[in-house]
Scaffold this active site. Structure first.
Site, mmCIF file in Angstrom:
data_model
loop_
_atom_site.group_PDB
_atom_site.id
_atom_site.type_symbol
_atom_site.label_atom_id
_atom_site.label_comp_id
_atom_site.label_asym_id
_atom_site.label_seq_id
_atom_site.Cartn_x
_atom_site.Cartn_y
_atom_site.Cartn_z
ATOM 1 C CE LYS A 1 33.129 -11.856 26.569
ATOM 2 N NZ LYS A 1 32.897 -11.118 27.814
ATOM 3 C CE LYS B 1 23.974 -6.178 30.933
ATOM 4 N NZ LYS B 1 25.309 -6.593 31.454
ATOM 5 C CB THR C 1 26.729 -7.386 37.826
ATOM 6 O OG1 THR C 1 26.047 -6.638 38.843
ATOM 7 C CG2 THR C 1 27.149 -8.736 38.411
ATOM 8 N N GLY C 2 29.791 -8.089 36.931
ATOM 9 C CA GLY C 2 30.626 -8.965 36.122
ATOM 10 C C GLY C 2 32.081 -8.540 36.161
ATOM 11 C CD GLU D 1 23.779 -7.350 34.446
ATOM 12 O OE1 GLU D 1 24.965 -7.510 34.810
ATOM 13 O OE2 GLU D 1 23.233 -8.072 33.596
ATOM 14 N N GLY E 1 26.345 -13.469 34.414
ATOM 15 C CA GLY E 1 26.597 -13.386 35.846
ATOM 16 C C GLY E 1 25.342 -13.486 36.684
ATOM 17 C CG ASP F 1 26.359 -4.016 33.174
ATOM 18 O OD1 ASP F 1 27.332 -4.712 33.513
ATOM 19 O OD2 ASP F 1 25.178 -4.312 33.453
ATOM 20 C CB ALA G 1 27.527 -7.071 26.693
#
Length: 225
Positions: A121, A94, A25-26, A103, A97, A81, A83
């Site tokens: 990041k 994480k 997600t994100g 997750e 979002g 995914d 981060a």
């Protein structure tokens, strides 16, 4: 192509036909879902996925990705995914979002977690980004009080209207702002001991690889385990 998209597309290049995947997600993960949809269309790639949020579910369906569940696939081949932060050992923050619980469930059920992010990041030590903690709404006042003994700078996440943000699982989010988190495993353990906490946005020993994107479009793969 921006750095996030470059990382996402490089990670999707690791996906093999027949895999069961965790779909993150994100904003960065959304690029990965889009790239998976393109491979399905252009290469007749056959994969199935478990999404980590309702928004990812909607995108996956729109991109023609077959969705599965843990009753059919209790173990996944790979999760892709994003981060909020990645340290030198592959520990993550994480949950920016709000999907940290799903997750972590999905990533922990996967043989491999591939983290995708832009180079900004990557940190020597976690903590510049606020640490999200998912908690049950009941007793939020006492949960906040107990967590304030661990971190004096924290806040209940609220929407633009001022109401508490509610996750897909009906939880509230508390954002804890540390100066640094030198020992993510110890911090995760301390926070988990607070009654009312459901999950902590520290992912320790879960990430297998990071695919890091740069502004010029090139990527780097870092292997953790």
């Amino acid at each position: 192509m921006n750095a996030k998209e470059a990382a996402a597309r490089a990670a999707v290049g690791l996906v093999k036909d027949g895999m069961a995947l965790g779909l993150g997600t994100g904003t960065t993960a959304a690029y990965a879902v889009e790239a998976l949809g393109e491979r399905i269309k252009n290469e007749a790639l056959k994969i199935r996925g478990i999404s980590t949020s309702e928004s990812t579910t909607r995108q996956a369906i729109a991109m023609g990705i077959t969705l599965t569940d843990f009753s059919a696939d209790p173990e996944l081949d790979m999760t892709i995914d994003g981060a909020d932060e990645v340290d030198g050992s592959g520990c993550l923050i994480k949950g920016g979002g709000g999907a940290l619980l799903r997750e972590k469930i999905v990533a922990s059920a996967s043989h491999e977690m591939v983290v995708i992010c832009d180079s900004s990041k990557m940190k020597q030590t976690l903590g510049a980004h606020a640490l999200p903690v998912a908690v049950i709404p009941f007793g939020i006042e006492t949960t906040l009080h107990q967590l304030s003994k661990i971190c004096g700078n924290l806040a209940l996440r609220r929407s633009g209207s001022g109401m508490p943000v509610i996750t897909d699982d009906g939880l509230y989010l508390i954002d804890m702002q540390f100066t640094s988190i030198p020992s993510p495993s110890e911090m995760e353990s301390r926070i988990r001991q607070v009654v009312g906490v459901v999950e902590v946005g520290l992912f320790v020993g879960i990430a297998s690889r990071a695919v890091v994107g740069y502004d010029d479009g090139h990527t780097e793969i870092i292997v953790y385990k």
